[in-house]
Scaffold this motif. Structure first.
Motif, PDB file in Angstrom:
ATOM      1  N   TRP A 181       3.937   1.050  71.755  1.00  0.00           N
ATOM      2  CA  TRP A 181       4.151   0.213  72.940  1.00  0.00           C
ATOM      3  C   TRP A 181       5.359   0.756  73.698  1.00  0.00           C
ATOM      4  N   HIS A 182       5.117   1.166  74.931  1.00  0.00           N
ATOM      5  CA  HIS A 182       6.174   1.698  75.794  1.00  0.00           C
ATOM      6  C   HIS A 182       6.599   0.600  76.772  1.00  0.00           C
ATOM      7  N   ILE A 183       7.868   0.241  76.724  1.00  0.00           N
ATOM      8  CA  ILE A 183       8.381  -0.778  77.638  1.00  0.00           C
ATOM      9  C   ILE A 183       9.230  -0.044  78.670  1.00  0.00           C
ATOM     10  N   SER A 184       8.741  -0.063  79.880  1.00  0.00           N
ATOM     11  CA  SER A 184       9.305   0.820  80.893  1.00  0.00           C
ATOM     12  C   SER A 184      10.123   0.041  81.914  1.00  0.00           C
ATOM     13  N   ALA A 185      11.237   0.627  82.314  1.00  0.00           N
ATOM     14  CA  ALA A 185      12.090  -0.029  83.315  1.00  0.00           C
ATOM     15  C   ALA A 185      11.486   0.149  84.704  1.00  0.00           C
ATOM     16  N   TYR A 186      11.532  -0.936  85.452  1.00  0.00           N
ATOM     17  CA  TYR A 186      11.001  -0.950  86.819  1.00  0.00           C
ATOM     18  C   TYR A 186      12.134  -0.679  87.812  1.00  0.00           C
ATOM     19  N   PHE A 187      11.789  -0.024  88.916  1.00  0.00           N
ATOM     20  CA  PHE A 187      12.702   0.102  90.058  1.00  0.00           C
ATOM     21  C   PHE A 187      11.967  -0.373  91.305  1.00  0.00           C
ATOM     22  N   PRO A 188      12.680  -0.963  92.262  1.00  0.00           N
ATOM     23  CA  PRO A 188      11.997  -1.502  93.443  1.00  0.00           C
ATOM     24  C   PRO A 188      11.216  -0.407  94.186  1.00  0.00           C
ATOM     25  N   GLN A 189       9.961  -0.682  94.431  1.00  0.00           N
ATOM     26  CA  GLN A 189       9.088   0.252  95.132  1.00  0.00           C
ATOM     27  C   GLN A 189       8.115  -0.541  95.981  1.00  0.00           C
ATOM     28  N   TYR A 190       7.536   0.096  96.940  1.00  0.00           N
ATOM     29  CA  TYR A 190       6.441  -0.447  97.748  1.00  0.00           C
ATOM     30  C   TYR A 190       6.861  -1.779  98.380  1.00  0.00           C
ATOM     31  N   LYS A 191       6.241  -2.891  98.013  1.00  0.00           N
ATOM     32  CA  LYS A 191       6.551  -4.153  98.692  1.00  0.00           C
ATOM     33  C   LYS A 191       7.514  -5.029  97.887  1.00  0.00           C
ATOM     34  N   ASP A 215      11.299  -6.005  96.261  1.00  0.00           N
ATOM     35  CA  ASP A 215      12.744  -5.780  96.356  1.00  0.00           C
ATOM     36  C   ASP A 215      13.491  -6.461  95.205  1.00  0.00           C
ATOM     37  N   ILE A 216      12.771  -6.751  94.132  1.00  0.00           N
ATOM     38  CA  ILE A 216      13.418  -7.329  92.946  1.00  0.00           C
ATOM     39  C   ILE A 216      14.358  -6.279  92.345  1.00  0.00           C
ATOM     40  N   ALA A 217      15.496  -6.727  91.821  1.00  0.00           N
ATOM     41  CA  ALA A 217      16.480  -5.779  91.253  1.00  0.00           C
ATOM     42  C   ALA A 217      15.890  -5.055  90.036  1.00  0.00           C
ATOM     43  N   PRO A 218      16.361  -3.835  89.768  1.00  0.00           N
ATOM     44  CA  PRO A 218      15.809  -3.059  88.646  1.00  0.00           C
ATOM     45  C   PRO A 218      16.004  -3.743  87.288  1.00  0.00           C
ATOM     46  N   THR A 219      15.217  -3.317  86.324  1.00  0.00           N
ATOM     47  CA  THR A 219      15.306  -3.836  84.954  1.00  0.00           C
ATOM     48  C   THR A 219      16.623  -3.380  84.314  1.00  0.00           C
ATOM     49  N   SER A 220      17.269  -4.286  83.584  1.00  0.00           N
ATOM     50  CA  SER A 220      18.520  -3.904  82.913  1.00  0.00           C
ATOM     51  C   SER A 220      18.218  -3.288  81.539  1.00  0.00           C
ATOM     52  N   ALA A 221      19.183  -2.536  81.031  1.00  0.00           N
ATOM     53  CA  ALA A 221      19.039  -1.950  79.689  1.00  0.00           C
ATOM     54  C   ALA A 221      18.918  -3.056  78.638  1.00  0.00           C
ATOM     55  N   GLY A 222      19.652  -4.148  78.842  1.00  0.00           N
ATOM     56  CA  GLY A 222      19.611  -5.252  77.874  1.00  0.00           C
ATOM     57  C   GLY A 222      18.221  -5.861  77.775  1.00  0.00           C
ATOM     58  N   SER A 223      17.557  -5.950  78.889  1.00  0.00           N
ATOM     59  CA  SER A 223      16.216  -6.521  78.915  1.00  0.00           C
ATOM     60  C   SER A 223      15.213  -5.633  78.163  1.00  0.00           C
ATOM     61  N   ASN A 274      12.078   5.141  81.089  1.00  0.00           N
ATOM     62  CA  ASN A 274      12.533   5.113  82.475  1.00  0.00           C
ATOM     63  C   ASN A 274      13.963   4.580  82.599  1.00  0.00           C
ATOM     64  N   ILE A 275      14.726   4.696  81.506  1.00  0.00           N
ATOM     65  CA  ILE A 275      16.089   4.168  81.475  1.00  0.00           C
ATOM     66  C   ILE A 275      16.862   4.913  80.385  1.00  0.00           C
ATOM     67  N   ARG A 276      18.184   5.001  80.561  1.00  0.00           N
ATOM     68  CA  ARG A 276      18.971   5.715  79.544  1.00  0.00           C
ATOM     69  C   ARG A 276      19.513   4.726  78.512  1.00  0.00           C
ATOM     70  N   ILE A 277      18.854   4.675  77.361  1.00  0.00           N
ATOM     71  CA  ILE A 277      19.357   3.897  76.218  1.00  0.00           C
ATOM     72  C   ILE A 277      19.296   4.836  75.016  1.00  0.00           C
ATOM     73  N   PRO A 278      20.407   5.073  74.330  1.00  0.00           N
ATOM     74  CA  PRO A 278      20.395   6.029  73.221  1.00  0.00           C
ATOM     75  C   PRO A 278      19.301   5.693  72.202  1.00  0.00           C
ATOM     76  N   GLY A 297      14.737  13.373  77.736  1.00  0.00           N
ATOM     77  CA  GLY A 297      13.918  13.507  78.945  1.00  0.00           C
ATOM     78  C   GLY A 297      12.464  13.410  78.526  1.00  0.00           C
ATOM     79  N   PHE A 298      11.686  14.396  78.905  1.00  0.00           N
ATOM     80  CA  PHE A 298      10.276  14.368  78.523  1.00  0.00           C
ATOM     81  C   PHE A 298       9.962  15.424  77.465  1.00  0.00           C
ATOM     82  N   SER A 299      11.003  15.922  76.787  1.00  0.00           N
ATOM     83  CA  SER A 299      10.710  16.949  75.787  1.00  0.00           C
ATOM     84  C   SER A 299      11.119  16.483  74.385  1.00  0.00           C
ATOM     85  N   VAL A 300      10.451  17.069  73.405  1.00  0.00           N
ATOM     86  CA  VAL A 300      10.778  16.762  72.006  1.00  0.00           C
ATOM     87  C   VAL A 300      11.950  17.646  71.611  1.00  0.00           C
ATOM     88  N   ALA A 301      13.085  17.031  71.263  1.00  0.00           N
ATOM     89  CA  ALA A 301      14.286  17.806  70.931  1.00  0.00           C
ATOM     90  C   ALA A 301      14.294  18.196  69.460  1.00  0.00           C
TER      91      ALA A 301
END
Ligand code: SF4
Length: 335
Positions: A247-257, A259-267, A287-291, A310-314
């Motif tokens: 299950w991938h829980i992805s952070a949202y950023f305002p786009q298209y129609k 203007d809700i504020a972006p998802t926080s790391a805590g959420s 879609n967010i920087r959380i260690p 990022g998108f690579s396997v380290a």
């Protein structure tokens, strides 16, 4: 134009498209809700078969698929159009192009050429992505058949709103899917996305039963789908099908129609905890920087199996699909 798959001729040159769960009844001269299927004199045509708007070589992790051929590249294609109208769409410039601008832009890249492009770039899979692959099904299916014959796998990144007939037609060629589960509320789907929840839930189950590898993504939108109760329902639903579904829980950023504020790391962190509590073995933040939120750990001994940057396997500590510490088999497709 290409004659559409999966439609029925009705009386008075009307047609019914049976590709997605809208099942549009389309009058002569009209298009379906997606804006890319047109009734011309009683025959339904796809308007996007020769309109590839995006073709890129992406890491498979970008889809996101973390348990499907990790560390490999996937040729990724899209045509314009979508059968949903999400007000927060992150790819609205191409997904809503046919309906908002009445433009269907793109270039002809025949299925044979798409497969050749995948081979030329050393891609082990082709992803039908960025917009909704169901609405360019004819191109996706024709390409998938050729890809399969060349030992290249096929991936849908989808809203999961196709009909059972559509799944039946592609099932022998579809290896994996990332399905967007946007919410666990019918009203969210109806009012915010222009769709319905139930077909999506049904299709997640059907795909799993068919042996198509699935991972699920939820874009977390503050105040709309991030309550503890709703996230618990999503997590329990997935865990009930299989605790091994990532299950991938992805952070949202305002786009298209929107203007809700972006998802926080805590959420995102809270949602990940809910997923783990429900018994899911692999829960990721995106879609967010959380260690460490994109790392895979062994569900038995807790050893770090894969770290991602990022998108690579380290780092990859997998041994033939198993944890190199305790030997527990990982869920996924690794060869
Ligand atoms: S793909 Fe879906 S939205 Fe488009 S015409 Fe067919 S049923 Fe309607």
């Amino acid at each position: 134009m290409k004659e559409a798959y999966l439609y029925k001729k009705l009386a008075s040159t009307r047609v019914r498209c049976n590709l997605c769960s809208h099942r549009c009844a389309i009058e002569p001269g009209d298009k379906g809700i997606c804006g890319v299927r047109k009734n011309v004199g009683g025959t339904l045509y796809s308007l996007v078969y020769d309109k590839v708007i995006s073709e890129n070589v992406d890491p498979i992790e970008k889809k996101p698929l973390f348990h499907f051929l990790p560390g490999t590249m996937s040729l990724s294609i899209a045509t314009p159009g979508c059968n949903f109208k999400c007000f927060f769409c992150q790819n609205w410039q191409i997904s809503q192009m046919p309906c908002d601008y009445e433009i269907i832009d793109g270039r002809e890249i025949p299925p044979q050429k798409i497969v050749k492009d995948a081979e030329a770039h050393g891609c082990l899979s082709i992803s039908y992505t960025y917009t909704e692959p169901t609405i360019f099904f004819e191109l996706a299916l024709d390409t998938s058949v050729i890809a399969r014959s060349r030992k290249i796998k096929n991936v849908f990144v989808t809203n999961g709103f196709m009909t059972p007939e559509c799944l039946e037609m592609i099932k022998d060629y579809l290896d994996a899917a990332n399905v967007d589960l946007k919410s666990f509320s019918e009203s969210f789907y109806r009012e915010r996305a222009g769709g319905k929840l139930k077909p999506v839930l049904d299709n997640i189950k059907i795909m799993h039963e068919l042996g198509i590898w699935i991972e699920v993504t939820t874009l977390l939108i503050p105040g709309l789908n991030d309550s503890t109760e709703e996230l618990g329902e999503i997590a329990s639903f997935l865990s009930g099908i299989s605790p091994g579904i990532p299950w991938h829980i992805s952070a949202y950023f305002p786009q298209y129609k929107s203007d809700i504020a972006p998802t926080s790391a805590g959420s995102i962190t809270k949602a990940m905890e809910i997923g783990k509590k429900a018994g899911l073995k692999y829960v990721y933040g995106g879609n967010i920087r959380i260690p460490s939120c994109e790392n895979t750990y062994c569900s038995r001994c807790g050893k770090l199996i894969m770290s991602r940057s990022g998108f690579s396997v380290a780092e990859n500590n997998m041994d033939r699909g198993c944890c190199s510490g305790c030997g527990t088999e990982l869920d996924g497709v690794f060869s």
